[in-house]
Write an enzyme that holds these catalytic residues in place. Structure first.
Site, PDB file in Angstrom:
ATOM      1  N   ARG A  51      76.486 -46.985 -39.055  1.00 31.28           N
ATOM      2  CA  ARG A  51      77.951 -46.293 -38.664  1.00 31.28           C
ATOM      3  C   ARG A  51      78.735 -47.186 -38.032  1.00 31.28           C
ATOM      4  O   ARG A  51      80.169 -47.062 -38.024  1.00 31.28           O
ATOM      5  CB  ARG A  51      77.545 -45.305 -37.217  1.00 31.28           C
ATOM      6  CG  ARG A  51      78.557 -44.247 -37.394  1.00 31.28           C
ATOM      7  CD  ARG A  51      78.209 -43.304 -36.259  1.00 31.28           C
ATOM      8  NE  ARG A  51      78.193 -44.006 -35.115  1.00 31.28           N
ATOM      9  CZ  ARG A  51      77.576 -43.934 -33.940  1.00 31.28           C
ATOM     10  NH1 ARG A  51      76.430 -43.265 -34.064  1.00 31.28           N
ATOM     11  NH2 ARG A  51      77.978 -44.669 -32.910  1.00 31.28           N
ATOM     12  N   TYR A 103     102.818 -36.356 -45.910  1.00 28.52           N
ATOM     13  CA  TYR A 103     101.253 -35.433 -46.347  1.00 28.52           C
ATOM     14  C   TYR A 103     101.201 -34.458 -45.288  1.00 28.52           C
ATOM     15  O   TYR A 103     101.160 -34.550 -44.220  1.00 28.52           O
ATOM     16  CB  TYR A 103     100.318 -36.465 -46.414  1.00 28.52           C
ATOM     17  CG  TYR A 103      98.989 -35.934 -46.713  1.00 28.52           C
ATOM     18  CD1 TYR A 103      98.912 -35.027 -47.749  1.00 28.52           C
ATOM     19  CD2 TYR A 103      97.854 -36.029 -45.798  1.00 28.52           C
ATOM     20  CE1 TYR A 103      97.697 -34.208 -48.088  1.00 28.52           C
ATOM     21  CE2 TYR A 103      96.919 -35.265 -45.893  1.00 28.52           C
ATOM     22  CZ  TYR A 103      96.642 -34.226 -47.118  1.00 28.52           C
ATOM     23  OH  TYR A 103      95.525 -33.611 -47.540  1.00 28.52           O
ATOM     24  N   ASP A 179     101.614 -45.131 -44.975  1.00 29.47           N
ATOM     25  CA  ASP A 179     100.852 -44.635 -45.482  1.00 29.47           C
ATOM     26  C   ASP A 179     101.480 -45.069 -47.162  1.00 29.47           C
ATOM     27  O   ASP A 179     102.755 -44.603 -47.380  1.00 29.47           O
ATOM     28  CB  ASP A 179     101.116 -43.024 -45.468  1.00 29.47           C
ATOM     29  CG  ASP A 179      99.999 -42.306 -46.391  1.00 29.47           C
ATOM     30  OD1 ASP A 179      99.744 -42.969 -47.602  1.00 29.47           O
ATOM     31  OD2 ASP A 179      99.788 -41.177 -46.362  1.00 29.47           O
ATOM     32  N   LYS A 204      92.856 -41.389 -53.971  1.00 28.84           N
ATOM     33  CA  LYS A 204      93.812 -41.161 -54.951  1.00 28.84           C
ATOM     34  C   LYS A 204      93.770 -42.670 -55.912  1.00 28.84           C
ATOM     35  O   LYS A 204      92.907 -42.463 -56.497  1.00 28.84           O
ATOM     36  CB  LYS A 204      95.258 -41.057 -54.270  1.00 28.84           C
ATOM     37  CG  LYS A 204      95.366 -40.012 -53.084  1.00 28.84           C
ATOM     38  CD  LYS A 204      94.895 -38.878 -53.429  1.00 28.84           C
ATOM     39  CE  LYS A 204      95.210 -37.751 -52.129  1.00 28.84           C
ATOM     40  NZ  LYS A 204      94.137 -36.683 -52.257  1.00 28.84           N
TER      41      LYS A 204
HETATM   42  N1  PLP Z   1      98.001 -39.415 -47.584  1.00 30.71           N
HETATM   43  C1  PLP Z   1      98.637 -39.034 -48.612  1.00 30.71           C
HETATM   44  C2  PLP Z   1      99.877 -39.323 -49.300  1.00 30.71           C
HETATM   45  C3  PLP Z   1      97.740 -37.737 -49.401  1.00 30.71           C
HETATM   46  O1  PLP Z   1      98.401 -37.637 -50.643  1.00 30.71           O
HETATM   47  C4  PLP Z   1      96.632 -37.752 -48.798  1.00 30.71           C
HETATM   48  C5  PLP Z   1      95.754 -36.529 -49.637  1.00 30.71           C
HETATM   49  O2  PLP Z   1      96.154 -35.855 -50.381  1.00 30.71           O
HETATM   50  C6  PLP Z   1      96.128 -37.850 -47.642  1.00 30.71           C
HETATM   51  C7  PLP Z   1      96.989 -39.033 -47.044  1.00 30.71           C
HETATM   52  C8  PLP Z   1      94.618 -37.604 -46.952  1.00 30.71           C
HETATM   53  O3  PLP Z   1      93.795 -38.035 -47.813  1.00 30.71           O
HETATM   54  P1  PLP Z   1      92.394 -37.707 -47.961  1.00 30.71           P
HETATM   55  O4  PLP Z   1      92.407 -36.340 -48.841  1.00 30.71           O
HETATM   56  O5  PLP Z   1      91.742 -38.829 -48.669  1.00 30.71           O
HETATM   57  O6  PLP Z   1      91.703 -37.352 -46.411  1.00 30.71           O
END
Ligand code: PLP
Length: 383
Positions: A51, A103, A179, A204
């Site tokens: 973990r 997001y 991000d 992604k």
């Molecule tokens: N950040 C962005 C730009 C995203 O498009 C997403 C998911 O669609 C996330 C964060 C969250 O990622 P996860 O779905 O892997 O938790």
């Protein structure tokens, strides 16, 4: 592997590591949850429990840190686990800032979880021309601990000047986290622009095949904040499974090939639909008249990413009707995979969403771009 080699070379060979004792060019999957302790109580192999860390993470974390130009990287069980760790590593009473268009699940978490938990959260309008003025005005020197950016930002692909925002954050004593899921290390390197931490939904583009949920953080410095992030991952168990880590590294080997092809195809799709009589707008930072284009040209290199949004004349009903007619694009959430996806974001995000109701988000895959254009043309012609 020589540090001077290009990222594409390092990714293709996953840093060129060979695994002993069999000389494998692909790493094994380490399933152990626990590690032997020596009679004297020490851990001679350095690991205690999975973990905290699993050897299956090592190569992907090292590769990501290298591609981002960071000192350290951590894999997480999802992008949300990685993103929320950046906030959970702060303390109740701290102030944070985030963009309004971002997001959606993270924006919702900031409002519905982080705020009651004790963070003071402010948003700035990252689609407005004066976004940095608003950011500057809302920073609370000495209290703002983190400025969160997403660029290009879901789902309108608004661009924020990372270097300028980082300078403002630093002057106020705040860290900056980006991000960079959509840009990927292929197109943007936020740490070189002054960011402290880079986050990816590795689900992604890094994974790239819609078969693994994963997240990642990379830091510029292994400092006290990074140690708290590491503690969050360990203590709440936001870890990735060994097989998922292996799949992620396999995906990352083709990252450059995929992202370059997807960016070129997205540019072609976006340019084709500019001025289309069934559309209100095409949103893509690679378009010369896009409000974020000038900054994107400065901070992105090699393309503007694989994400395009179109706004359909006639509102949500017409947008849904067009999505219903698409045959090559698959109707599904998520992005960054080799297959093209379409999504009506407003209906997924719900009534609090700032997303325009007529918007369809297109994740451009690696299919022949002409097939994608023809598919969109026939769908729009039918509505
Ligand atoms: N950040 C962005 C730009 C995203 O498009 C997403 C998911 O669609 C996330 C964060 C969250 O990622 P996860 O779905 O892997 O938790």
């Amino acid at each position: 592997m020589a540090p001077s080699l290009h990222g594409a070379t390092k990714a293709a060979q996953a840093l060129g590591r060979i695994h002993e004792p069999h000389g494998e060019v692909i790493p094994p999957i380490h399933l152990a949850t626990t590690y032997e302790r020596a009679p004297d109580g020490s851990y001679p192999h350095g690991r205690v429990y999975s973990r905290d860390a699993n050897p299956s993470y090592d190569q992907a974390e090292a590769l990501l840190a290298d591609l981002e130009g960071g000192s350290n990287a951590l894999l997480f069980g999802s992008g949300m686990a990685a993103a929320t760790a950046c906030f959970l590593a702060l303390k109740p009473g701290d102030h944070v800032m985030a963009p309004r268009m971002m997001y959606w699940a993270l924006r919702r978490w900031l409002v519905e979880f982080a705020t009651p938990w004790g963070l003071a959260v402010d948003f700035f309008d990252n689609e407005a021309p004066g976004q940095l003025d608003e950011l500057k005005a809302k920073l609370r020197p000495g209290t703002t601990r983190l400025v969160w950016l997403e660029t290009p930002a879901n789902p309108t692909w608004a661009v924020t000047d990372i270097a300028a925002a980082a300078a403002l954050a630093r002057a106020a004593g705040a860290r900056i986290a980006v991000d960079s899921t959509v840009a990927t290390p292929v197109l943007t390197q936020p740490l070189a622009l002054g960011a402290d931490v880079v986050m990816h939904s590795a689900t992604k583009y890094l994974g790239g095949h819609s078969d693994v949920i994963a997240g990642a953080l990379t830091t510029a410095r292994d400092d006290e904040y990074w140690q708290r992030i590491r503690y969050v991952r360990n203590s709440i168990g936001a870890v990735l499974g060994p097989f998922e880590a292996w799949l992620l590294l396999r995906g990352m080997r083709t990252l450059y090939l995929r992202v370059r092809a997807q960016s070129a195809a997205a540019q072609r799709v976006a340019e084709h639909f500019v001025g289309h009589d069934k559309l209100v707008a095409v949103l893509y930072p690679g378009l010369g008249n896009d409000p974020g284009h000038a900054v994107a040209r400065r901070q992105m290199s090699g393309g503007f990413g694989g994400m395009v949004s179109i706004r359909v004349k006639g509102g949500a009903g017409k947008a849904m009707a067009a999505a219903a007619r698409l045959a090559v694009f698959k109707r599904a959430t998520s992005l960054g995979g080799v297959e093209s996806l379409v999504e009506h974001r407003a209906s997924i995000e719900g009534p609090t969403s700032p997303c325009p109701p007529d918007l369809l988000r297109l994740s451009i895959g690696i299919e022949e771009p002409r097939d994608l254009i023809d598919d969109l043309e026939q769908a729009l012609a039918a509505i």
